[in-house]
Every structure is written in structure tokens, then in C-alpha cells.
Motif scaffolding. Structure first.
Motif, PDB file in Angstrom:
ATOM      1  N   SER A  74     -14.867  -7.115  20.758  1.00  0.00           N
ATOM      2  CA  SER A  74     -16.126  -6.930  20.040  1.00  0.00           C
ATOM      3  C   SER A  74     -16.233  -5.871  18.909  1.00  0.00           C
ATOM      4  N   LEU A  75     -15.585  -4.701  18.434  1.00  0.00           N
ATOM      5  CA  LEU A  75     -14.725  -3.548  17.701  1.00  0.00           C
ATOM      6  C   LEU A  75     -13.964  -4.831  16.500  1.00  0.00           C
ATOM      7  N   ASP A  76     -13.042  -5.218  17.363  1.00  0.00           N
ATOM      8  CA  ASP A  76     -11.753  -6.312  16.122  1.00  0.00           C
ATOM      9  C   ASP A  76     -12.836  -7.088  15.091  1.00  0.00           C
ATOM     10  N   ALA A  77     -13.850  -8.355  15.750  1.00  0.00           N
ATOM     11  CA  ALA A  77     -14.476  -9.261  15.757  1.00  0.00           C
ATOM     12  C   ALA A  77     -15.677  -8.068  13.859  1.00  0.00           C
ATOM     13  N   LEU A  78     -15.758  -6.972  14.694  1.00  0.00           N
ATOM     14  CA  LEU A  78     -17.037  -6.046  13.794  1.00  0.00           C
ATOM     15  C   LEU A  78     -15.922  -5.784  12.533  1.00  0.00           C
ATOM     16  N   PHE A  79     -15.241  -5.208  12.545  1.00  0.00           N
ATOM     17  CA  PHE A  79     -14.064  -4.947  10.959  1.00  0.00           C
ATOM     18  C   PHE A  79     -13.765  -6.131  10.387  1.00  0.00           C
ATOM     19  N   SER A  80     -13.040  -6.879  11.045  1.00  0.00           N
ATOM     20  CA  SER A  80     -13.033  -8.391   9.939  1.00  0.00           C
ATOM     21  C   SER A  80     -13.883  -9.052   9.522  1.00  0.00           C
ATOM     22  N   SER A  81     -15.576  -8.920   9.860  1.00  0.00           N
ATOM     23  CA  SER A  81     -16.294  -9.310   9.052  1.00  0.00           C
ATOM     24  C   SER A  81     -16.878  -8.624   8.691  1.00  0.00           C
ATOM     25  N   ASN A  82     -16.641  -6.889   8.751  1.00  0.00           N
ATOM     26  CA  ASN A  82     -16.892  -6.217   7.238  1.00  0.00           C
ATOM     27  C   ASN A  82     -16.153  -5.188   6.253  1.00  0.00           C
TER      28      ASN A  82
ATOM     29  N   ASP B 288      -2.067   1.732  17.273  1.00  0.00           N
ATOM     30  CA  ASP B 288      -2.447   0.739  16.563  1.00  0.00           C
ATOM     31  C   ASP B 288      -2.014   0.498  15.453  1.00  0.00           C
ATOM     32  N   VAL B 289      -0.919   0.066  14.010  1.00  0.00           N
ATOM     33  CA  VAL B 289      -2.091   0.127  12.953  1.00  0.00           C
ATOM     34  C   VAL B 289      -3.144  -0.007  12.448  1.00  0.00           C
ATOM     35  N   LYS B 290      -3.583  -1.343  12.806  1.00  0.00           N
ATOM     36  CA  LYS B 290      -5.001  -2.185  12.887  1.00  0.00           C
ATOM     37  C   LYS B 290      -6.039  -0.709  13.619  1.00  0.00           C
ATOM     38  N   LEU B 291      -5.980  -0.632  14.654  1.00  0.00           N
ATOM     39  CA  LEU B 291      -6.330   0.954  15.285  1.00  0.00           C
ATOM     40  C   LEU B 291      -6.438   1.731  13.829  1.00  0.00           C
ATOM     41  N   GLY B 292      -5.701   2.081  13.494  1.00  0.00           N
ATOM     42  CA  GLY B 292      -5.989   3.073  12.618  1.00  0.00           C
ATOM     43  C   GLY B 292      -7.041   3.023  11.480  1.00  0.00           C
ATOM     44  N   LYS B 293      -6.285   1.663  11.117  1.00  0.00           N
ATOM     45  CA  LYS B 293      -7.581   1.526  10.064  1.00  0.00           C
ATOM     46  C   LYS B 293      -9.028   0.905  10.891  1.00  0.00           C
ATOM     47  N   ILE B 294      -9.649   0.681  12.372  1.00  0.00           N
ATOM     48  CA  ILE B 294     -10.443   0.622  12.453  1.00  0.00           C
ATOM     49  C   ILE B 294     -10.920   2.241  12.457  1.00  0.00           C
ATOM     50  N   ARG B 295     -10.478   3.149  13.341  1.00  0.00           N
ATOM     51  CA  ARG B 295     -10.251   4.633  12.508  1.00  0.00           C
ATOM     52  C   ARG B 295     -10.920   5.379  11.480  1.00  0.00           C
TER      53      ARG B 295
END
Length: 457
Positions: A289-297, A169-176
């Protein structure tokens, strides 16, 4: 044809289990309608069984309407069989303990006493059913989700979880990208290349490893002197786990090799980032949990604090049916105190689905913390009598393949002397160090015309 049979087998098993669990629920409901209460030990079961039935019905509907990998269907069968066995045990207990309307007061009192004696067993059944419901829910989510980072575990092929055929997923790629985790697959591939075929089998066949792999109650710790082959054994374990993972979509694997030659791979924070990154690739969807952590930072482009990543890891592991984490060469971490605190925290979670293995030298600042939370039965010392079997296999193969020794291949006495000298000098060293000694010894054989008088010394 095999896929059709697997689907029929799964659906038939689900239907049978739904019918069975419905009968058990009806028995509880019938008792409640008369007695106006359910015995304390059965209250949780009365909640879990309808949830099990609903989950099974949803899973059946998903299988009927959605293409599901054959490996997933096969992996479902033992889960459903396990559920059925628990419900059968529960049915037997119910028959012995639940009073009927025409029972005498004496018989009712006797059954009440029997019910008390079965509290622990019913609680165990309830716990097992919860675990199975979690696994079935995972499969249902996998069958009905449009976001599946892994299109099939058969794509693993013993490679790093970031497989190029995975749908990312595009967002997962951004998180990586945001996590900026180092890639441990280079260490894994390097160790695999150094490994001699069929070495490490003693570990895979050991009771300790089998127990850890199937029902881990403690982390597993392999320790030994420098050069005894800990990293090679880590790659052997990973290869074995990846093979299992191919055939069972419930299982997720993450790993990390600490490395003196790579600054990023000496940092415990980078290890956590890598593990989180790998497991996120094996979830049905981006973990909340990871999505929220990414969004907050993300907006301020901040890096996540370690403690928040640890919490995200905990929640991620809880959301997966079975998780294996392998960490190699703890002694090559430059911040050992921080690392050991992390490992102690992970062990303290006491997650029954987490199978956790580490390797290291036996040094004080690692040994003392590990001994506080690693069961003694889950510690394996890589002493000579274990490792030398692998070294002997490697030496014999090299002696057989070396063209420079071909003229002596029929001279059993000379070849035996070379093997004996190498093995006597091994003392638990890894094959790399033994082969350095091997090449040095060859230079001591003048002109390769025969062994010199002094080369054995």
C-alpha cells in the motif's frame, strides 16, 4: 547450544502439529467421502487446516535452510503451542459431533444437535487458527526474505525504530524522505532523562495496562491535569514495550509526542506520517500500500493526502502480527478536531492486533470524542493517590543526593518536614514542578543553618 535447542524444539513442535492437523483433516475427509458433505460449522475449518499445515511445512523448510534469530525461534514456540491447543479442541468436538458410517439414525440425529450447539466454539477456533496462520506466515516471510529492515529486534535497545544498524532499502529511504516525518525520538529521550528510576511501576503492574497490552479490546487513555507526568509515563510505557519487542519479532511499535515547542509536532498529519514511517521500518518488506502510494506521487513530487496515508496505515497494521501505537499529549495538537476524527477512524477499524494508547488533559474537545470509543475500563485518571507515590520516591532520592542538605541527613525531623512540605504542595504535579518548589524552599532556609521559622509556610 541454546540456539540449537531452540531450533530443535521449534522443528519438533512443528512436525508434531503437522501430524496432528493431518489426522484431523483426514477425519473430515473421511466423513465427507461417506456423507458427501461437511457440517456447516466445519466448512471454514476444512479450509484453514490444510492452510495451517502448508504454512507449517514452509516454515520448517525455511528454518532448516536459513539462519533464524534465537529470539524468533523462542517466540514461535508459544504460537505453535497455541495452534496445537486449538486443533486439540477441534479434534474433541469432531469426535463428539461427526457421525460414523455405522451410527444409527438416532445417534446421527443426536450428534447433529450437538454439532449445532458447538457452532460458536468452532467459529472461535477457526478465528484463532486464522490469527495463528497470519503470525506463522509473518515468521515464514521473515525467515525467507532477503529484505529485512530490522536485522534483529535485539538491536532496538529502547531506541527509536530508525536504528542505524537497520538495513534500509534504498527505496524505503526515499519513501522516508518523501514523507518528511518529524522525529519523535528527541521527546522520548528527553522524557527518559527526566524519569526517576522505578517510577511508573504502578501503571505497568496495573490490571488495566496488562489487559490492554495483551488483549486490547479498546484504546487506553491516560488523562490528568497539566504537569501530572503524562509524558513521563508515556516514556515508561514505551520503554516497557521496546523491552518486549526485543524478545518477540512479531511486535511492532510506533509513537508520537505532540509538542507545544515544535510546530511540526502539533500537526495530526505529521503524526500519521511519522507512525507510517516507523511501522514501514518494521515490516518484512516495503508494504504494498505504501509502495503504491509513493509510486503514484513520486513523479510529480506530490505529498500524500491524509486519507490515503490513513488507508496505507490500516493495511500496514493488518499485515503485522501485533502493533502498539502510543500518542502523547493530544492537547498539544493545534488541530484537535482533525486529530480526533483520525483517532475515531483508527478505533473504528477494530483491528484485534492493534494496541492503541493516548494521553491528554481532560478537556472537552478531546474528552467527548474519546469517551465515545474508549471503554470506561480503559481510562486511567492520573490522580494524586497514584502519581504521588512516584513523586515521593523522586523527592526522597533528591533529598538523599543533595549535598547542600548533607549536614542534616541524620536529622530525621528536619528532612521529614521538607519531604512533608513538598508532598503537601505536590497535589499530583509532576516531579519537574515539585523540584522547582524544592529549590525555592531551599532558598528560604537562611544560610542552610537550619530551617527558618516561616519557610514551611
Amino acid at each position: 547450544m541454546a540456539e540449537v535447542l531452540a531450533a530443535v524444539g521449534v522443528v519438533a513442535s512443528i512436525v508434531q502439529l503437522v501430524d496432528f492437523s493431518t489426522r484431523v483433516v483426514s477425519r473430515l475427509d473421511e466423513f465427507y467421502s461417506v456423507a458427501k458433505e461437511v457440517p456447516k460449522s466445519f466448512r471454514h475449518v476444512k479450509t484453514e487446516l490444510p492452510l495451517l499445515r502448508t504454512t507449517l511445512e514452509q516454515l520448517k523448510a525455511a528454518i532448516d535452510t536459513t539462519p533464524v534469530a534465537d529470539s524468533s525461534k523462542k517466540a514461535l514456540l508459544p504460537v505453535i503451542a497455541g495452534c496445537t491447543e486449538q486443533v486439540k479442541q477441534l479434534d474433541i468436538i469432531l469426535e463428539k459431533t461427526l457421525p460414523e458410517t455405522n451410527d444409527s439414525w438416532t445417534k446421527k440425529a443426536k450428534k447433529a444437535v450437538v454439532s449445532l450447539h458447538n457452532d460458536a466454539k468452532v467459529e472461535s477456533i477457526t478465528k484463532a487458527l486464522r490469527n495463528y496462520i497470519g503470525i506463522l506466515t509473518f515468521y515464514y516471510a521473515a525467515a525467507s526474505s532477503t529484505l529485512q529492515p530490522l536485522t534483529g529486534r535485539s538491536l532496538f535497545n529502547n531506541l527509536y525504530p530508525f536504528h542505524p544498524n537497520c538495513f534500509i532499502d534504498v527505496k524505503l529511504g526515499k519513501i522516508r524522505q518523501w514523507l518528511s516525518a518529524p522525529d519523535p525520538s528527541t521527546n522520548y529521550q528527553k522524557a527518559l532523562k527526566l524519569r526517576q528510576a522505578d517510577t511508573g511501576i504502578w501503571l505497568l503492574e496495573s490490571d488495566t495496562y496488562t489487559r490492554w497490552k495483551t488483549a486490547a479490546t479498546s484504546p487506553l487513555w491516560l488523562y490528568g491535569i497539566p504537569g501530572c507526568g503524562k509524558t513521563i509515563l508515556s516514556s515508561t510505557v514505551l520503554e516497557d514495550l521496546f523491552q518486549d519487542c526485543q524478545d518477540d519479532p512479531r511486535k511492532a511499535i510506533a509513537y508520537f509526542f505532540f509538542d507545544f515547542n515544535d510546530v511540526q509536532k502539533q500537526d495530526p498529519d505529521m503524526m500519521i506520517r511519522s507512525v507510517v514511517c516507523q511501522l514501514s521500518q518494521q515490516c518484512i518488506k516495503i508494504p504494498v500500500s505504501l509502495d503504491a502510494l509513493f509510486s503514484s506521487n513520486e513523479s510529480e513530487q506530490l505529498q500524500p493526502p491524509t486519507h490515503t496515508l490513513m488507508e496505507a496505515l490500516r493495511l500496514m497494521v493488518q499485515g503485522l502480527p501485533i502493533v502498539y501505537i502510543v500518542l502523547d499529549a493530544l492537547d498539544e495538537c493545534t488541530q484537535r478536531e482533525e486529530l480526533m476524527e483520525m483517532l475515531e477512524t483508527i478505533a473504528g477499524w477494530q483491528l484485534p492486533n492493534l494496541h492503541f494508547m493516548v494521553t491528554s488533559r481532560k478537556v472537552g474537545d478531546i474528552e467527548m470524542p474519546l469517551e465515545s470509543f474508549v471503554d470506561e475500563r480503559c481510562r486511567i485518571c492520573l490522580e494524586s493517590k497514584l502519581v504521588d507515590k512516584d513523586i515521593r520516591r523522586y523527592v526522597r532520592q533528591r533529598l538523599s543526593d543533595d549535598k547542600r542538605l548533607r549536614k542534616w541527613e541524620k536529622d530525621a525531623s528536619t528532612m521529614g518536614q521538607i519531604e512533608t512540605a513538598l508532598m503537601s504542595g505536590a497535589k499530583g504535579m509532576c516531579v519537574c514542578l515539585v523540584m522547582s518548589q524544592y529549590h525555592y524552599m531551599l532558598t528560604m532556609i537562611p544560610g542552610f543553618d537550619g530551617p527558618s521559622a516561616n519557610w514551611m509556610h
